[in-house]
Design a protein around this motif. Structure first.
Motif, PDB file in Angstrom:
ATOM      1  N   THR A   2       0.804  -1.110   0.349  1.00 22.12           N
ATOM      2  CA  THR A   2       0.170   0.062  -0.024  1.00 22.12           C
ATOM      3  C   THR A   2       0.718   1.410  -0.041  1.00 22.12           C
ATOM      4  O   THR A   2       0.544   2.181  -0.703  1.00 22.12           O
ATOM      5  CB  THR A   2      -0.936   0.118   1.054  1.00 22.12           C
ATOM      6  N   GLY A   3       1.993   1.085   0.682  1.00 26.99           N
ATOM      7  CA  GLY A   3       2.863   2.304   0.956  1.00 26.99           C
ATOM      8  C   GLY A   3       3.673   2.842  -0.343  1.00 26.99           C
ATOM      9  O   GLY A   3       4.041   3.927  -0.352  1.00 26.99           O
ATOM     10  N   GLY A   4       3.530   2.163  -1.293  1.00 24.38           N
ATOM     11  CA  GLY A   4       4.538   2.233  -2.593  1.00 24.38           C
ATOM     12  C   GLY A   4       4.631   3.498  -2.975  1.00 24.38           C
ATOM     13  O   GLY A   4       3.755   4.190  -3.643  1.00 24.38           O
ATOM     14  N   GLY A   5       6.049   4.102  -3.103  1.00 19.00           N
ATOM     15  CA  GLY A   5       6.494   5.372  -4.087  1.00 19.00           C
ATOM     16  C   GLY A   5       5.685   6.663  -3.755  1.00 19.00           C
ATOM     17  O   GLY A   5       5.133   6.957  -4.797  1.00 19.00           O
ATOM     18  N   SER A   8       7.634   8.877  -6.271  1.00 20.70           N
ATOM     19  CA  SER A   8       7.241   8.894  -7.867  1.00 20.70           C
ATOM     20  C   SER A   8       5.824   9.410  -7.987  1.00 20.70           C
ATOM     21  O   SER A   8       5.550  10.249  -8.977  1.00 20.70           O
ATOM     22  CB  SER A   8       7.070   7.414  -8.438  1.00 20.70           C
ATOM     23  N   GLN A   9       5.181   9.750  -6.929  1.00 20.90           N
ATOM     24  CA  GLN A   9       3.781  10.547  -7.000  1.00 20.90           C
ATOM     25  C   GLN A   9       4.087  11.883  -7.075  1.00 20.90           C
ATOM     26  O   GLN A   9       3.517  12.736  -7.754  1.00 20.90           O
ATOM     27  CB  GLN A   9       3.020  10.288  -5.826  1.00 20.90           C
ATOM     28  N   GLU A  10       5.212  12.264  -6.345  1.00 21.21           N
ATOM     29  CA  GLU A  10       5.581  13.785  -6.403  1.00 21.21           C
ATOM     30  C   GLU A  10       5.716  14.232  -7.743  1.00 21.21           C
ATOM     31  O   GLU A  10       5.408  15.239  -8.247  1.00 21.21           O
ATOM     32  CB  GLU A  10       6.367  14.264  -5.376  1.00 21.21           C
ATOM     33  N   ALA A  12       5.211  12.685 -10.330  1.00 27.78           N
ATOM     34  CA  ALA A  12       4.011  12.608 -11.162  1.00 27.78           C
ATOM     35  C   ALA A  12       3.403  13.969 -11.123  1.00 27.78           C
ATOM     36  O   ALA A  12       2.847  14.437 -12.239  1.00 27.78           O
ATOM     37  CB  ALA A  12       3.081  11.286 -10.856  1.00 27.78           C
ATOM     38  N   ALA A  13       3.102  14.291 -10.093  1.00 31.86           N
ATOM     39  CA  ALA A  13       2.386  15.699  -9.862  1.00 31.86           C
ATOM     40  C   ALA A  13       3.081  16.622 -10.498  1.00 31.86           C
ATOM     41  O   ALA A  13       2.542  17.627 -11.164  1.00 31.86           O
ATOM     42  CB  ALA A  13       2.083  15.956  -8.258  1.00 31.86           C
ATOM     43  N   ARG A  15       5.210  16.531 -13.022  1.00 32.38           N
ATOM     44  CA  ARG A  15       5.309  16.210 -14.529  1.00 32.38           C
ATOM     45  C   ARG A  15       3.901  16.565 -14.936  1.00 32.38           C
ATOM     46  O   ARG A  15       3.550  17.113 -16.197  1.00 32.38           O
ATOM     47  CB  ARG A  15       5.458  14.849 -14.907  1.00 32.38           C
ATOM     48  N   MET A  16       2.883  16.276 -14.179  1.00 30.18           N
ATOM     49  CA  MET A  16       1.681  16.339 -14.613  1.00 30.18           C
ATOM     50  C   MET A  16       0.999  17.930 -14.872  1.00 30.18           C
ATOM     51  O   MET A  16       0.438  17.960 -15.750  1.00 30.18           O
ATOM     52  CB  MET A  16       0.644  15.683 -13.397  1.00 30.18           C
ATOM     53  N   VAL A  17       1.791  18.667 -14.193  1.00 27.65           N
ATOM     54  CA  VAL A  17       1.351  20.258 -14.266  1.00 27.65           C
ATOM     55  C   VAL A  17       2.187  20.950 -15.401  1.00 27.65           C
ATOM     56  O   VAL A  17       2.171  22.034 -15.534  1.00 27.65           O
ATOM     57  CB  VAL A  17       1.481  21.097 -13.090  1.00 27.65           C
TER      58      VAL A  17
END
Lengths: 958, 232
Positions: A2-5, A8-10, A12-13, A15-17
């Protein structure tokens, strides 16, 4: 797990913007083009908002430039294949669902660069190029029947359905015109199709091989397992039981050895199928050899999406490419495959399979057409019962049942008329007063070709000959020969639904009275009549055909059609009754489509037969000159069938018509035209097909019917066109009014019997004319020559010429002579015509009497061995010939004229006697097999002897 | 079921039923194939390899070929939705393009993962930029988006009324949906056979219930036969 990465989320955020502008800058200036392209790709895929943002920043042009650069520099780019690949993916994604991008792509001419990718040795590049082409074509062609909310298969890329009206993808014609594939592009696509479809085994590039970040690198591996699985798949195919194969877990998953190839074949087939929705590209595809590839794919592929694309493409091409039909029928597997697909779980697949079957089953070489049609009909009827598929069914159904009466019956029994009528009634365009914008667009769009207009546009497809042959085969019914509208049903929606409904209803009602009744009860005639003015040619033709079918039944005319037409007319401020239908149909006589004109003429044919008001309104609408114009010979735009229908309509127009109508017909129709129609022998004029011959012979017969109707006395004297009973109401002849005489004189005069002003002028000068006729100033035989020719032809055929002298003492009951029915019919018409002419005034009788050849020919037919159809009217000629003329016997004011008539009767009787008529009549009375002929012969004999002045004549008979 | 009705039904005893069941021969290979089909379809490559080694059941496909699909699943179940999406786009760019619902669910999952990571600002930004436009077009999406954003309103989102979104099962669900889409794009079965057979079992029992009283399978997990209640 559940805790993964969270890191990478940051990322993603962040890159996303990233803004489109920055990413595009990176693409321009950054070191890693592939990376930038992939970033853009991951932004735009699936997101319309992102697409729009990128497009507005000029992404389309920039990505196209990247692609062009790759092509120019070739190997100088760092990784040209990867760049090409990713650029193509971005292009495909931008095109998806955004017409603006599509237009821009077209403006930048991107297609050639994508096509170039198809020639790459790197399969991944080929695949990416093909996919981009597929997406572009998918967006720039009309939607298929698969454009349903639930995509049939993800790789056939259905446009996303959205609920917001602003975001809805317009499927209008505007973006559809943007991108087209030329011959070179099509050839490349078809090459992909064929090579991929051909690769059934061997080395397989695994699409799923995880080669680094791209995941697209080809890897030649796993051939052993793949081959084994392939074997299993083949066996499964042989057993024709894919479901069973799946159950045992071998089939589709085992195919991954050559999965990419198969996927590419499916994509290429999808491109071809898209293109086939537009006429010109369909021709290009056919020329590039697409049908063979699709056929192979249909038979060999286990991928449902590939089969569906192949099926769609074929269903669109087969109707226009007979060689493909023959090739398809030559594959033994095609029957089984189509029948299997007919049971597919997907309704659209069943429909397409039924469409192919409908086309193939009408190809002359089809060995199992009945079985196939029988299999397809229930499937179609079930699809028709389902609201979702209903609109697409009528066109296919029409094609399927058009040539088969048993199928029509089966369809009618399944309540089809009601369903079709309901569909027609629910169409907004037929219920609204004016055609909607959609229908107008559909009519204007070149993507809806009328089947008949295909040939000239596409010289490479020999469709003209095929449609011609089909037309000949179905000529008797006047059906649309080619099921082109089926293909269009997938393409253009509303107007095709209408056309399909009307065509199917036309087939159902053509020969089935209970179907007509059902249609009347469905109360949709208003819609049908409105469709006569539809912008689409196909709809107009189908509507006219249906009106024609309905007009075969007087009840539906009286109870429905005329009323429906009156109703719609009343709304437009016009009068009621037949006044509205007739002008509509008359207007269609000048339609640019031959089909429309032909069906309209045929409908008018029936309309004017029984209704004097209809006759009047056809005249008032200017129908006469138009019908006459359609009888012109040697006109390529007027096929024989149309000429026949037009002439037939003229003949029916004169049936039991009043003097005014007949006069108007004579004024419009030159006698020379009629002579020509009669003289055109079936062998002379393009008698290649049997149906053609039928049409030609139909022409001469209708010409004779027209003459016979013109020669009828004034309204109410008797039927002329139908049976042979016209002049048998002997008693009436004596009571003929003087208008009859003038009418007949006018006919003679019209026929050029003498040269003088024609038409109404002549009618006004009737007295003068009669005077002149009485004086015997003839300049030509005109009508009489025509009659003589026809009767003489029968005499010649029967071998009776010159036999007049030997009559009387032959064997009691000679065997009846067998004559060709066509000859008999023409001669019978001529004889009735003559008999009718002889009911005219003294001048007319005199004219006939002066025509020695005609008289001899008539007398020659007074034989026991002559069939009743000819003997009876011949006897009637004799009766009327020996009867005093109306003008003479009835006119109390002119005693001198009466005396002159008595003399004339004597002269005529003597003429007959000289020809041996007395003996022949006696013989006829004694031993003709027909009782009727015997009786009439006695009457004639009595009159002949009485007229000749001998009282002993009557005694001799009794 | 009413008294009068009950009398018309046939009652089958546990013994008779068991006897009938015993007379049906299901080859072990078929059972193994069903399991292998499940493992392969769901993308459990390692398990499939092990199962092949243990039971000798051929997987029927090149197991290497499903590696990508497995990696997609692994990324998604590990919470890296973006990596999963990029991988899918590499695999077949049409999958997410042509299936708006799946695309939305993946974006929703991304949002959930952002919320799980406690990055409220990034979550809100993402919801606004990536999800709001999708929700604008589809009311169903809007509802789901609202439910998801509601997670932010709770101190302990897991025990909130919308806590189910935070559950592993939600990831599993999204992963299965994506897996099915990939399979379909490769013209393969979307679903394994095993769940289908269980559905079939339930359907058949429902049909049979109207006609007979018989030993039913009440709990699919145990497959214990429950004998029919005695009727008088």
């Amino acid at each position: 797990m559940t805790g993964g990465g969270s890191g990478s989320q940051e990322v993603a955020a962040v890159r996303m913007v990233a803004r489109p502008r920055e990413l595009l800058k990176e693409l321009r200036e950054g070191p890693d083009t592939v990376k930038a392209l992939k970033a853009i790709k991951n932004q735009v895929i699936g997101s319309k908002a992102k697409k729009a943002a990128f497009i507005s920043e000029g992404a389309v042009q920039q990505v196209v430039e990247v692609l062009k650069d790759c092509s120019k520099r070739g190997g100088s780019a760092v990784r040209p294949e990867l760049v090409q690949q990713q650029a193509a993916v971005v292009i495909g994604s931008l095109a998806y669902g955004t017409p603006a991008a599509l237009r821009e792509l077209a403006a930048h001419g991107v297609v050639p660069y994508l096509v170039e990718m198809l020639h790459s040795s790197d399969e991944a590049v080929v695949e990416a190029g093909l996919r981009a082409i597929k997406l572009i074509m998918h967006q720039s062609t009309p939607p298929s029947i698969f454009a349903t909310p639930e995509p049939v298969c993800s790789s056939s890329a259905c446009p996303p359905t959205t609920t917001a009206p602003t975001a809805a993808i317009p499927t209008s014609a505007a973006p559809c015109e943007a991108v087209r594939l030329d011959a070179a592009a099509m050839a490349a696509v078809v090459r992909c199709l064929r090579s991929s479809a051909a690769s059934t085994g061997g080395s397989g590039g695994d699409i799923a091989s995880g080669a680094g970040g791209t995941g697209l690198g080809p890897s030649d591996g796993g051939s052993g397992e793949a081959a084994a699985a392939m074997e299993g798949a083949k066996q499964a195919e042989a057993a024709d039981a894919p479901a069973a194969a799946v159950m045992h877990g071998t089939a589709p998953q085992g195919l991954c050895g050559s999965q990419r190839r198969r996927q590419m074949a499916a994509m290429a087939a999808a491109v071809v199928a898209c293109c086939c929705r537009r006429e010109e590209e369909r021709c290009v595809a056919i020329a590039a050899g697409a049908p063979g590839g699709l056929l192979q794919l249909l038979l060999e592929s286990e991928r449902p999406d590939a089969q569906v694309s192949a099926l769609e493409g074929l269903s669109l091409m087969l109707p226009h490419h007979p060689p493909a039909c023959e090739a398809a029928l030559a594959c033994p597997g095609v029957y089984g495959r189509l029948l299997t697909l007919l049971r597919d779980s997907e309704p659209a697949v069943r429909l397409l399979a039924a469409g192919c079957i409908a086309t193939l089953s009408r190809v002359p070489g089809c060995t199992q057409s009945e079985a196939m049609q029988r299999a397809a009909l229930p499937v179609l009827l079930r699809l028709l019962a389902q609201p979702a598929t209903r609109p697409h069914v009528p066109a296919v159904l029409a094609t399927l049942i058009e040539t088969s009466e048993p199928l029509q019956k089966a369809a009618a029994d399944a309540d089809t008329v009601k369903l079709l009528a309901g569909l027609l009634a629910s169409d907004p365009a037929t219920t609204g007063a004016a055609p909607t914008a959609a229908t107008a667009a559909a009519a204007a769009s070149p993507s809806l070709p009328p089947s008949t207009a295909v040939a000239p546009v596409c010289p490479s497809c020999p469709s003209s000959s095929s449609t011609g042959a089909a037309a000949a085969a179905t000529a008797a019914c006047g059906h649309r020969p080619s099921p082109a509208s089926f293909s269009a049903a997938a393409a253009v929606g509303a107007s095709c639904v209408r056309e399909g409904c009307l065509r199917a209803l036309g087939s159902l009602c053509l020969n089935r009275d209970d179907s007509r009744k059902q249609l009347l009860e469905a109360k949709v005639l208003r819609h049908v009549v409105r469709c006569l003015a539809d912008p689409s040619e196909g709809v107009r033709a189908a509507a006219a055909q249906l009106v024609r079918a309905l007009s075969r039944c007087v009840r539906s005319l009286r109870g429905g059609l005329l009323e429906a037409a009156g109703g719609s007319g009343a709304a437009a401020g016009g009068g009621g009754g037949s006044g509205e239908l007739a002008p509509l149909l008359v207007g269609l006589l000048e339609d640019r489509s031959v089909e429309v004109r032909s069906a309209a003429a045929a409908a008018l044919c029936n309309l004017v037969l029984d209704f004097s008001s209809a006759k009047a309104s056809v005249l008032a609408a200017g129908g006469l000159p138009r019908l006459v114009a359609l009888t012109a010979p040697h006109r390529p735009d007027i096929p024989p069938r149309l000429r026949l229908h037009a002439l037939w309509a003229l003949a029916n127009l004169t049936f039991r018509a009043d003097a005014g109508v007949r006069a108007a017909v004579m004024q419009s129709l030159p006698f020379s035209r009629l002579r020509q129609l009669l003289s055109e022998s079936p062998s002379a004029a393009a008698a290649t097909a049997a149906a053609n011959e039928e049409e030609e012979s139909g022409l001469s017969e209708q010409a004779m019917v027209l003459l016979r109707n013109l020669c009828m006395g004034s309204s109410g004297v008797g039927p002329g066109a139908g049976g042979g009973s016209a002049p048998s109401r002997g008693g009436h002849f004596h009571a003929s009014s003087s208008s009859t005489c003038t009418g007949l004189a006018a006919v003679l005069e019209w026929s050029g019997y003498r040269s003088s002003p024609r038409g109404t002028q002549a009618l006004q000068q009737q007295q003068a004319v009669q005077q002149e006729v009485a004086e015997g100033e003839w300049e030509g035989e005109g009508l009489l020559a025509v009659l003589r020719e026809q009767v003489e032809a029968a005499v010649r055929e029967a071998g009776l010429q010159g036999a007049a002298a030997e009559g009387g003492s032959s064997a009691p009951s000679p065997a009846p002579i067998a004559l060709p029915p066509r000859l008999v019919q023409l001669a019978a018409h001529a004889l009735f015509c003559t008999a009718n002419l002889l009911t005219g005034g003294a001048a007319t009788k005199h004219a006939v009497a002066a025509c020695d050849g005609l008289l001899r020919a008539v007398v020659a037919l007074l034989r026991p061995q002559v069939p009743e159809q000819l003997a009876l009217p011949a006897v009637w000629c004799a009766i009327n010939f020996t009867w005093p003329a109306v003008g003479g016997s009835n006119s109390s004011s002119a005693g001198g004229a009466a005396a002159a008539e008595t003399e004339a009767v004597q002269a005529r009787c003597r003429t007959l006697q000289v020809l041996g008529a007395a003996d022949l009549l006696a013989e006829l009375h004694r031993c003709h097999p027909s009782r009727d002929v015997q009786e009439r012969a006695r009457t004639a004999l009595e009159q002949l002897r009485k007229g000749a002045g001998g009282a002993e004549a009557a005694d001799a008979v009794n | 079921m009413g008294r009068g009705e009950a009398g018309t039904k046939k009652t089958i005893s546990l013994e008779a039923w068991q006897q009938k069941l015993d007379s049906v021969q299901v080859p072990k290979e078929d059972m193994n194939r069903l399991i292998m089909n499940f493992l392969v379809t769901e993308g459990y490559v390692e398990a499939a390899r092990m199962f092949e080694k243990e039971s000798g059941t051929p997987p029927g496909v090149n197991l290497d070929a499903i590696t990508d699909r497995m990696e997609v699943r692994r990324a998604l179940q590990g919470g890296d939705v973006e990596a999963a999406m990029e991988r899918v786009n590499d695999l077949d760019p049409e999958i997410l393009e042509s299936q708006p619902k799946l695309f939305f669910h993946l974006q929703q999952q991304r949002l959930i993962e952002l919320i799980r990571g406690g990055n409220v600002e990034a979550a809100l930004d993402f919801a606004q930029e990536a999800l709001a436009p999708l929700a604008e077009e589809n009311s169903e999406f809007l509802e789901e988006l609202e439910r998801t954003v509601a997670l932010l309103a709770f101190e302990d989102s897991k025990s909130s009324p919308v806590g189910d979104l935070m559950d592993v099962a939600q990831r599993q669900k999204t992963a299965s949906e994506l897996n099915a889409a990939i399979l379909h794009s490769q013209a393969q079965e979307r679903e394994p056979r095993l769940p289908l057979l269980l559905k079939l079992l339930l359907w058949a029992q429902a049909q049979l219930d109207e006609r007979a009283a018989y030993p039913r399978v009440q709990d699919l997990a145990t497959a214990q036969l429950v004998p029919p209640a005695k009727t008088d």
